[in-house]
Motif scaffolding. Structure first.
Motif, PDB file in Angstrom:
ATOM      1  N   THR A 263       0.820  -1.192   0.000  1.00 44.10           N
ATOM      2  CA  THR A 263       0.000   0.000   0.000  1.00 44.10           C
ATOM      3  C   THR A 263       0.860   1.249   0.000  1.00 44.10           C
ATOM      4  O   THR A 263       1.591   1.491   0.961  1.00 44.10           O
ATOM      5  N   PRO A 264       0.838   2.047  -1.076  1.00 47.35           N
ATOM      6  CA  PRO A 264       1.594   3.290  -1.043  1.00 47.35           C
ATOM      7  C   PRO A 264       1.122   4.161   0.113  1.00 47.35           C
ATOM      8  O   PRO A 264      -0.055   4.207   0.451  1.00 47.35           O
ATOM      9  N   VAL A 265       2.043   4.869   0.710  1.00 46.49           N
ATOM     10  CA  VAL A 265       1.749   5.674   1.880  1.00 46.49           C
ATOM     11  C   VAL A 265       2.136   7.108   1.604  1.00 46.49           C
ATOM     12  O   VAL A 265       3.191   7.366   1.025  1.00 46.49           O
TER      13      VAL A 265
ATOM     14  N   GLN B 279      10.512   7.677   6.858  1.00 46.53           N
ATOM     15  CA  GLN B 279       9.261   7.712   6.107  1.00 46.53           C
ATOM     16  C   GLN B 279       8.942   6.334   5.552  1.00 46.53           C
ATOM     17  O   GLN B 279       9.784   5.698   4.906  1.00 46.53           O
ATOM     18  N   VAL B 280       7.733   5.850   5.789  1.00 45.02           N
ATOM     19  CA  VAL B 280       7.265   4.604   5.204  1.00 45.02           C
ATOM     20  C   VAL B 280       6.913   4.852   3.738  1.00 45.02           C
ATOM     21  O   VAL B 280       6.268   5.844   3.404  1.00 45.02           O
ATOM     22  N   THR B 281       7.339   3.934   2.867  1.00 40.88           N
ATOM     23  CA  THR B 281       7.041   4.079   1.437  1.00 40.88           C
ATOM     24  C   THR B 281       6.079   3.015   0.918  1.00 40.88           C
ATOM     25  O   THR B 281       5.338   3.268  -0.018  1.00 40.88           O
ATOM     26  N   ASN B 282       6.121   1.808   1.457  1.00 37.60           N
ATOM     27  CA  ASN B 282       5.139   0.793   1.088  1.00 37.60           C
ATOM     28  C   ASN B 282       5.100  -0.264   2.178  1.00 37.60           C
ATOM     29  O   ASN B 282       5.949  -0.281   3.065  1.00 37.60           O
ATOM     30  N   ALA B 283       4.101  -1.130   2.110  1.00 41.99           N
ATOM     31  CA  ALA B 283       3.901  -2.105   3.172  1.00 41.99           C
ATOM     32  C   ALA B 283       3.251  -3.357   2.625  1.00 41.99           C
ATOM     33  O   ALA B 283       2.714  -3.360   1.518  1.00 41.99           O
TER      34      ALA B 283
ATOM     35  N   THR C  50      -2.454  -2.355   6.054  1.00 38.24           N
ATOM     36  CA  THR C  50      -2.619  -1.025   5.471  1.00 38.24           C
ATOM     37  C   THR C  50      -1.956  -0.034   6.414  1.00 38.24           C
ATOM     38  O   THR C  50      -2.322   0.046   7.589  1.00 38.24           O
ATOM     39  N   VAL C  51      -0.966   0.684   5.919  1.00 40.37           N
ATOM     40  CA  VAL C  51      -0.149   1.539   6.771  1.00 40.37           C
ATOM     41  C   VAL C  51      -0.287   2.991   6.326  1.00 40.37           C
ATOM     42  O   VAL C  51      -0.231   3.302   5.131  1.00 40.37           O
TER      43      VAL C  51
ATOM     44  N   GLY D 189       3.244  12.739  10.000  1.00 37.29           N
ATOM     45  CA  GLY D 189       4.382  13.227  10.763  1.00 37.29           C
ATOM     46  C   GLY D 189       5.211  12.075  11.275  1.00 37.29           C
ATOM     47  O   GLY D 189       5.648  11.221  10.515  1.00 37.29           O
ATOM     48  N   THR D 190       5.417  12.011  12.576  1.00 37.84           N
ATOM     49  CA  THR D 190       6.215  10.931  13.153  1.00 37.84           C
ATOM     50  C   THR D 190       5.382   9.699  13.476  1.00 37.84           C
ATOM     51  O   THR D 190       5.925   8.641  13.766  1.00 37.84           O
ATOM     52  N   GLN D 191       4.048   9.835  13.444  1.00 39.57           N
ATOM     53  CA  GLN D 191       3.181   8.742  13.858  1.00 39.57           C
ATOM     54  C   GLN D 191       2.881   7.803  12.697  1.00 39.57           C
ATOM     55  O   GLN D 191       2.529   8.231  11.595  1.00 39.57           O
ATOM     56  N   VAL D 192       3.018   6.488  12.938  1.00 37.86           N
ATOM     57  CA  VAL D 192       2.712   5.460  11.956  1.00 37.86           C
ATOM     58  C   VAL D 192       1.586   4.604  12.512  1.00 37.86           C
ATOM     59  O   VAL D 192       1.619   4.192  13.680  1.00 37.86           O
ATOM     60  N   LEU D 193       0.572   4.347  11.686  1.00 39.82           N
ATOM     61  CA  LEU D 193      -0.567   3.536  12.090  1.00 39.82           C
ATOM     62  C   LEU D 193      -0.780   2.434  11.060  1.00 39.82           C
ATOM     63  O   LEU D 193      -0.865   2.703   9.861  1.00 39.82           O
ATOM     64  N   ALA D 194      -0.846   1.193  11.543  1.00 42.60           N
ATOM     65  CA  ALA D 194      -1.100   0.034  10.677  1.00 42.60           C
ATOM     66  C   ALA D 194      -2.419  -0.610  11.078  1.00 42.60           C
ATOM     67  O   ALA D 194      -2.729  -0.715  12.278  1.00 42.60           O
ATOM     68  N   ARG D 195      -3.180  -1.052  10.084  1.00 37.52           N
ATOM     69  CA  ARG D 195      -4.415  -1.771  10.338  1.00 37.52           C
ATOM     70  C   ARG D 195      -4.373  -3.099   9.597  1.00 37.52           C
ATOM     71  O   ARG D 195      -3.756  -3.211   8.537  1.00 37.52           O
ATOM     72  N   ASN D 196      -5.056  -4.099  10.144  1.00 40.09           N
ATOM     73  CA  ASN D 196      -5.020  -5.430   9.547  1.00 40.09           C
ATOM     74  C   ASN D 196      -5.535  -5.422   8.122  1.00 40.09           C
ATOM     75  O   ASN D 196      -6.362  -4.590   7.728  1.00 40.09           O
ATOM     76  N   ALA D 197      -5.028  -6.355   7.320  1.00 47.89           N
ATOM     77  CA  ALA D 197      -5.615  -6.648   6.016  1.00 47.89           C
ATOM     78  C   ALA D 197      -6.905  -7.440   6.238  1.00 47.89           C
ATOM     79  O   ALA D 197      -7.227  -7.844   7.364  1.00 47.89           O
TER      80      ALA D 197
END
Length: 495
Positions: free
Chosen positions: A371-373, A434-438, A442-443, A447-455
């Motif tokens: 998933t592009p972020v 910086q996150v670029t893909n996952a 789904t990520v 800013g500095t906060q990263v949030l991931a949710r289940n597929a």
């Protein structure tokens, strides 16, 4: 694009397209995990990154509009090679008139998905433009050097290595040069001239010679060995040797590792460049099991040779394989079938790279795993403090950094007291990463906060069960690991 098939060469090419693919796999006796019942596997890409090796595929950029093709390409590979888009007839169809549209599409895709680009090929006796056929020896040499300068120069800094010369040696037991137009009109010097021209065009690119039926120790591989030894002794630039490995099930050469090792002892890198392992069709569970063992064997051979840079499969899916058109009655040579279902060979490659899990079968409506972020600039304010762990979850964060890039694999254990049916997972970066893909989640990043949710297929986690996902990112020289994590709002311990 016109594609020429020939003995010992080409193809095109995970994830599943849907339950139909899973059903067909089960009908053949292949175990396939069902949605929500198994931990999501690490991608081949993340496993290869952790080993410091390349896992690549041959790309036809026209296939990227096909969703499952792009899903697999995005998620499973860290290297891409153009199947046909960088060959002479495509890049210089008329003399001194270069055409880079298809090749640029490959490079642009690689840049957008954070993959390395391996160039294929600068000089090959096949797929040469028609205008070269009537040139004299001296004119053909000048045209070849000009072509190398134009193509390698155009991709300077974008392509990290080139198959400078492809398939220059003859089949059979003679170990001689192929009787090509290049050999006939220029003579023995043409290979050396090609390598010197490539070095002049891009001094930083790795320069390789590539061929087929050279995987074991035989007359043909020995002829290339002697060429490399001569080049190294005279200072002719050569950095690597490619072994195509278009194999038949049950026929991985027993001396393949010794063969690759003897080349590295000359001071060059080696890589498996065009791997596929074909069988008589239709496939069945026995043939697929043999194929899986062979794929694992080739991967283990590369991993056992310190200077083997990695393995590239010549395509993704059997749907677009070159094999049936060249070898009637044979096929099923790749690690995803015609429906994009991962075959036992996928699991075998993953196991060789260090995974013991089974790839999860997404439901038909599964969103793209990679998933592009958004790349929101990171603020300079420090991450907020996080309360102490409360014993409900344990996290293992496994990073792998190189240059200004990195991957991270995250494993989350649900320590209870309750099972979960869906999850969100959060943490903060502290150095502007910086996150670029996952994959397998789904990520998003703010800013500095990263949030991931289940597929859609890995939301259920039993008490004591684990789930994993991964991502790729960039950093600017410092890449400290996060120290605090939350799982459904609860603070986790570090594993």
């Amino acid at each position: 694009m016109r594609i020429h098939h020939h003995i010992g060469r080409r193809t095109r090419s995970g994830l599943l397209a849907g339950l139909l693919a899973a059903t067909s796999a089960l009908a053949m006796g292949i175990a396939v995990a069902q949605p929500g019942t198994a931990e999501a596997a690490a991608s081949l890409r993340s496993l290869a990154d952790a080993k410091g090796r390349d896992i690549g595929f041959a790309l036809d950029p026209n296939r990227l509009s096909e969703s499952p093709y792009k899903q697999i390409a995005d998620a499973e590979f860290n290297l891409v090679v153009a199947e046909n888009a960088m060959k002479w007839e495509v890049t210089e169809p008329n003399r001194n008139q270069f055409s880079f549209g298809q090749g640029d599409a490959v490079v642009n895709y690689a840049v957008g998905s954070n993959k390395k680009v391996y160039g294929h090929t600068l000089v090959w006796h096949n797929q040469m433009p028609g205008w070269t056929s009537n040139l004299s020896g001296s004119d053909l040499l000048a045209a070849m050097k000009n072509h190398i300068a134009g193509v390698a120069g155009h991709y300077k800094g974008k392509v990290f290595a080139w198959d400078v010369v492809n398939e220059a040696f003859a089949d059979g037991g003679s170990g001689g040069r192929r009787d090509s137009i290049l050999q006939q009109r220029i003579g023995n010097s043409w290979i050396e001239e090609a390598f010197r021209a490539a070095r002049a065009a891009d001094p930083d690119a790795k320069l390789c010679i590539n061929d087929y039926s050279t995987d074991g120790i035989n007359a043909k591989s020995t002829a290339i060995y002697n060429l490399v030894k001569d080049f190294k002794s005279r200072g002719v630039p050569i950095d690597c040797v490619g072994f195509q490995a278009h194999l038949i099930i049950g026929q991985v050469p027993g001396d393949m590792q010794a063969n690759l090792q003897r080349f590295t002892d000359l001071g060059v890198d080696v890589r498996v460049t065009e791997l596929d392992i074909r069988m008589s069709t239709p496939a069945n569970s026995s043939k697929l099991a043999t194929q899986a063992a062979d794929y694992k064997k080739v991967m283990n051979i590369c991993l056992a040779v310190a200077r083997c840079q990695g393995v590239t499969v010549w395509g993704i899916t059997d749907k677009y394989s070159w094999i049936p058109g060249t070898f009637p009655g044979e096929g099923a040579a790749l690690i995803w079938d015609e429906n994009y279902a991962p075959k036992p060979a996928y699991q075998a490659v993953a196991e060789a790279l260090g995974s013991g899990t089974t790839p999860t079968t997404p439901a038909p409506t599964t969103p793209v795993p990679t998933t592009p972020v958004p790349t929101t600039p990171a603020p300079t304010t420090p991450a907020p403090t996080t309360p102490a762990p409360n014993g409900s979850c344990t996290v293992t964060y496994v990073p792998n950094s190189w240059g200004n890039g990195f991957t991270a694999e995250i494993r989350i254990r649900n320590d209870g007291p309750d099972p979960v049916n869906a999850w969100s997972f959060g943490f903060y970066f502290t150095a502007g990463q910086q996150v670029t893909n996952a994959w397998n989640a789904t990520v998003s990043q703010s800013g500095t906060q990263v949030l991931a949710r289940n597929a859609s297929y890995n939301g259920a986690v039993a008490v004591g069960g684990t789930v994993s996902f991964g991502f790729q990112g960039t950093h600017t020289g410092s890449n400290p690991s996060p120290t605090s994590f939350t799982f459904n709002g609860k603070v986790c311990a570090n594993g």
